[in-house]
Design an enzyme around this catalytic site. Structure first.
Site: not given
Ligand code: ADP
Length: 515
Positions: A199, A251-252, A256, A273, A307, A408
């Site tokens: 995704k 991601g964040s 995570g 990561e 990051c 961050e």
């Molecule tokens: P940012 O805050 O920098 O956008 P995220 O961690 O929210 O970073 O997003 C990174 C990825 O994780 C994206 O592909 C986002 O759609 C996905 N994502 C965000 N929240 C969830 C969740 N609860 N479960 C699975 N995937 C998620």
């Protein structure tokens, strides 16, 4: 949109991408979403709509996982001989190279990163990891163990281990390096024999969709599926799917954490990561000009949206003022503006919410009493067409307990923190919840080695910053993540080990002794 209104020439394939509503790639076919919803793909430099993209939902994720499961269970990928797997994965790398122009342009249009950087770094790093991992496909080996068992005297065994793919893996990637983060995940998973549902981030689907157009036919149907959609919907459905055997996420830290909880409920392996707040530490015996350049690229490259950003610049007090003066002088030469222009250094922030977050942190830092010595606001000068540009910003007088030093920002915002000596630098450097990376600038090799041993970070750079390679393990300590990407570690993260015992000589062992 009409590509000709922009002040560059877009590749024909990019122009045709911009005019299509993008679908999902499931089971080797482009399909519509069951949600019948779409989201806009936007150009962060102008705020204009570039294209529409299908927003997958949980039903689409189920279908993609089913397709991947069928491909895995029927051996469509696992039964391909290792040398053939390697050739296919290598070919993916070559096809990426052949499509460098369109991939770099789309990465720039969709994410806002300078096209020159996308073409020089993101695309070749992506193609190269496929070629690197192609070599691993033929080197996935077990071990033979000369076994002996004390409670079965006289018996003989032939014992060996097998390394097997984990199965169907769910991969969730972020918006800051869409193509590269996808490559970091897809290449080792394929080389290890897994099938994938990936995704992309909803903010930046473009380059991965084109990647699938380019490479899709190389792989048996169902081996690699791409479902675009929102994190809370498609992302969550993937993370909670009962039929995946592993989750890999970038991601964040907050997302995570949620994904880790989902993995824990199913007891499946999770690699994460996550974010960083990395110290970039300059001692007074360093090559100062090199350190200035390292500090600048450490924070302003990719508009600070990395990051590994060296967002805490620790400078020894004895050189602080002259170092900061030179830093400002060089930072002022940054050319901000249209990322599609070849001489742009700093593009826009990728999304409106991220832009707001960065602006909020500028206010927070000022309210905390940090001195803004460069920038500090929205950039509205020459080259800024839209409203997501931030001035490269430097704060001095930052103490490590301020929010601007601990949280961050993910933007072009540098906090300069003075320190006394090596012990002080180490204390401040490690006084943080994150641990992704650190930089040390010194001409004293003893100090370089001491610091790299004691800094609690997954990567330590000495007299350099930001270099990454698909050959070197990459990942975080503390809240920066779990597991490692790249290198042999990445292959191992997509494999599990099986021990096989074959009795070659039986004995009359007491059957009640066995466990
Ligand atoms: P940012 O805050 O920098 O956008 P995220 O961690 O929210 O970073 O997003 C990174 C990825 O994780 C994206 O592909 C986002 O759609 C996905 N994502 C965000 N929240 C969830 C969740 N609860 N479960 C699975 N995937 C998620």
């Amino acid at each position: 949109m009409d590509a000709s209104i922009l002040n560059y020439t877009v590749n024909d394939n990019v122009a045709s991408f911009l005019n299509k509503t993008q679908k999902l790639y499931i089971g080797g076919k482009w399909v519509d979403t069951n949600s019948s919803k779409t989201f806009d793909v936007e150009d962060p430099a102008t705020g204009e709509k570039l294209a529409s993209c299908a927003a997958g939902n949980s039903k689409d994720i189920d279908l993609a996982v089913k397709a991947a499961r069928e491909a895995f269970d029927s051996g469509k990928w696992t039964s391909v001989p290792a040398n053939e797997k390697g050739k296919i994965i290598w070919k993916i790398g070559d096809l990426i190279d052949q499509h460098t122009e369109e991939l770099a342009q789309l990465e720039s249009l969709d994410n806002g990163k300078p096209v020159a950087v996308a073409g020089a770094a993101d695309v070749p790093l992506s193609s190269d990891i496929f070629r690197y991992m192609a070599g691993w496909a033929t080197k996935i080996e077990g071990e033979t163990i000369p076994i002996s068992v004390p409670y079965t005297p006289g018996a003989q065994y032939h014992s060996y281990t097998l390394r097997e793919p984990v199965g169907v893996v769910g991969q969730i990637i972020p918006w800051n390096f869409p193509l590269l983060m996808a490559a970091w995940k897809i290449a080792p998973a394929l080389a290890a024999g897994n099938c994938i549902v990936l995704k992309p981030a909803e903010q930046t689907p473009a380059s991965i969709l084109v990647l699938m157009e380019v490479i899709g036919d190389l792989l048996p149907p169902g081996v690699l599926n791409v479902v675009n959609g929102y994190g809370a919907e498609a992302g969550q459905a993937l993370a909670t799917s009962k039929r995946i055997a592993k989750i890999a996420f970038t991601g964040s830290d907050l997302s995570g954490q949620k994904i880790y909880e989902q993995g824990a409920k199913k007891l499946i392996p999770v690699t994460l990561e996550l974010g960083g707040k990395s110290p970039n530490i300059v001692f007074d015996d360093a090559d100062k000009e090199a350190a200035v350049m390292g500090a600048i690229s450490g924070i302003f490259a990719a508009t600070g949206q990395t990051c590994i950003a060296g967002s805490r610049l620790l400078v020894q007090k004895s050189i602080h003022d002259e170092f900061v003066a030179r830093l400002i002088e060089v930072a002022k030469t940054a050319k901000i503006g249209d990322p599609m222009s070849l001489d742009t250094h700093v593009g826009p922030v990728t999304t409106p919410p991220q832009f707001k977050k960065v602006m909020d942190y500028l206010d927070i830092a000022k309210a905390e009493g940090a001195n803004c010595v460069l920038g500090g606001g929205e950039y509205t000068g020459e080259g800024a067409k839209g409203s997501q540009f931030v001035e490269p910003t430097i704060f001095t007088g930052v103490s490590n307990d301020m929010r601007i030093a601990q949280e961050e920002v993910f933007g072009p915002v540098l906090s300069v923190i003075p320190f006394e000596d090596e012990a002080d630098a180490l204390r401040i450097g490690n006084d943080i919840n994150f641990g992704l990376a650190a930089g040390v600038w010194t001409s004293d090799m003893g100090r370089a080695i001491r610091m790299s041993e004691r800094l609690r970070a997954g990567t330590v750079w000495v007299n350099t910053y930001r270099v990454v390679s698909y050959m070197t393990p990459f990942g975080g300590y503390k809240r920066s993540g779990l597991g490692r990407e790249n290198g042999q570690q990445a292959i191992m993260a997509y494999l599990q080990q099986k021990s096989v015992w074959i009795a070659t000589e039986t004995s009359a062992a007491n059957p009640f002794v066995m466990k």
